[in-house]
Design an enzyme around this catalytic site. Structure first.
Site, mmCIF file in Angstrom:
data_model
loop_
_atom_site.group_PDB
_atom_site.id
_atom_site.type_symbol
_atom_site.label_atom_id
_atom_site.label_comp_id
_atom_site.label_asym_id
_atom_site.label_seq_id
_atom_site.Cartn_x
_atom_site.Cartn_y
_atom_site.Cartn_z
ATOM 1 N N SER A 148 -2.388 9.382 -8.144
ATOM 2 C CA SER A 148 -2.121 7.984 -8.452
ATOM 3 C C SER A 148 -3.184 7.536 -9.441
ATOM 4 O O SER A 148 -4.221 8.200 -9.593
ATOM 5 C CB SER A 148 -2.203 7.149 -7.166
ATOM 6 O OG SER A 148 -2.348 5.774 -7.451
ATOM 7 N N TYR A 161 -6.305 4.406 0.834
ATOM 8 C CA TYR A 161 -5.444 5.094 -0.128
ATOM 9 C C TYR A 161 -6.251 5.523 -1.348
ATOM 10 O O TYR A 161 -6.111 6.645 -1.841
ATOM 11 C CB TYR A 161 -4.313 4.150 -0.530
ATOM 12 C CG TYR A 161 -3.289 4.735 -1.479
ATOM 13 C CD1 TYR A 161 -2.218 5.474 -1.000
ATOM 14 C CD2 TYR A 161 -3.374 4.507 -2.854
ATOM 15 C CE1 TYR A 161 -1.256 5.991 -1.865
ATOM 16 C CE2 TYR A 161 -2.425 5.014 -3.719
ATOM 17 C CZ TYR A 161 -1.370 5.757 -3.225
ATOM 18 O OH TYR A 161 -0.428 6.268 -4.087
#
Length: 257
Positions: A148, A161
């Protein structure tokens, strides 16, 4: 016979978290390039529905489905052994499955921190390790970890995350450092903000949508189709000398201030 370095005919690929969303699109991209694909998810009914859909598009003999828990070591070991013995030698692994949990760090429970890291980071290690055990013996293999922009950036309320995706970037390097000598290529793709069914509420949020389009040099959200090409490239012979890299597919977001 195709001479394209992007041709995946005859290759067997497993994409975790491929019963929906980005993983589903990545699996479709690999199938379109000629690969035999193993779909994965935890819900056997949703997974079977996707298997039937893919089989109708790409052929019954080229689409398989294996449900297992990527965070459970014994489940991973059994599933990977089953794929190797029942379907065939695995050539490509795409570690895509992930989970998000939005809460400020000061309010984040240890249980939720652990769950996010287990799904987004530890699972990539577990599935990657079991895939590599077989790939190393054969002297070739492709592992693509889906990261990501949070591999490199941070935003409030997604601390676990962010930590997991940052760890995944270095896990990719560690895998390459140990397995490249055995003929494996291990790389990562780091998507920016991708328009999917799950992110539709963010797209519909006028303020957030304006921030994304203003923050991204390409001035738009990414699409799942923007990701299939880079992942197929990393899974193909065309990337034979690419190792330990994280390819940002983010419309330029991480390149500017």
């Amino acid at each position: 016979m195709s001479t394209s370095p992007f041709d995946l005919t005859g290759a067997l690929a497993l994409v975790t978290g491929s019963s929906r969303g980005i993983g589903n699109a990545l699996a479709a991209g690999l199938a379109q390039a000629g690969a035999t694909v193993v779909l994965h998810g935890r819900d056997p009914y949703a997974l079977e529905a996707q298997r039937e859909d893919f089989a109708g598009r790409y052929g019954e003999d080229r689409i398989w489905a294996v449900p297992f828990d990527i965070t459970d070591e014994s489940s991973v070991v059994d599933a990977m052994d089953s794929i190797e013995s029942r379907i065939g030698p695995l050539d490509i692994l795409v570690n895509n499955a992930g989970v998000q949990h939005r809460v400020p760090l000061v309010d984040l429970a240890l249980e939720d921190w652990s769950r996010v890291l287990a799904t987004n980071l530890t699972a990539a290690f577990l599935v990657g390790r079991e895939a590599a055990r077989h790939m190393v013996q054969r002297g070739h293999g492709k592992i693509v970890n889906i990261g990501s922009v949070q591999c490199d950036l941070a935003r409030p309320t997604i601390g676990a995350y962010t930590a997991a995706k940052g760890g995944l970037r270095n896990l990719t390097r560690a895998m390459a450092a140990e397995w490249a000598q055995h003929g494996l290529q291990v790389n990562a793709v780091a998507p920016g903000y991708i328009h999917t069914e799950m992110t539709q509420p963010l797209v519909d949020d006028e303020a957030f949508n304006a921030w994304i389009c203003g923050r991204t040099p390409a001035a738009r959200w990414g699409t799942v189709e923007d990701l299939t090409g880079p992942v197929t490239w990393l899974a193909s012979p065309a990337s034979a000398f690419v190792n330990g890299q994280t390819i940002f597919v983010d419309g330029g977001m991480t390149a500017v201030v």
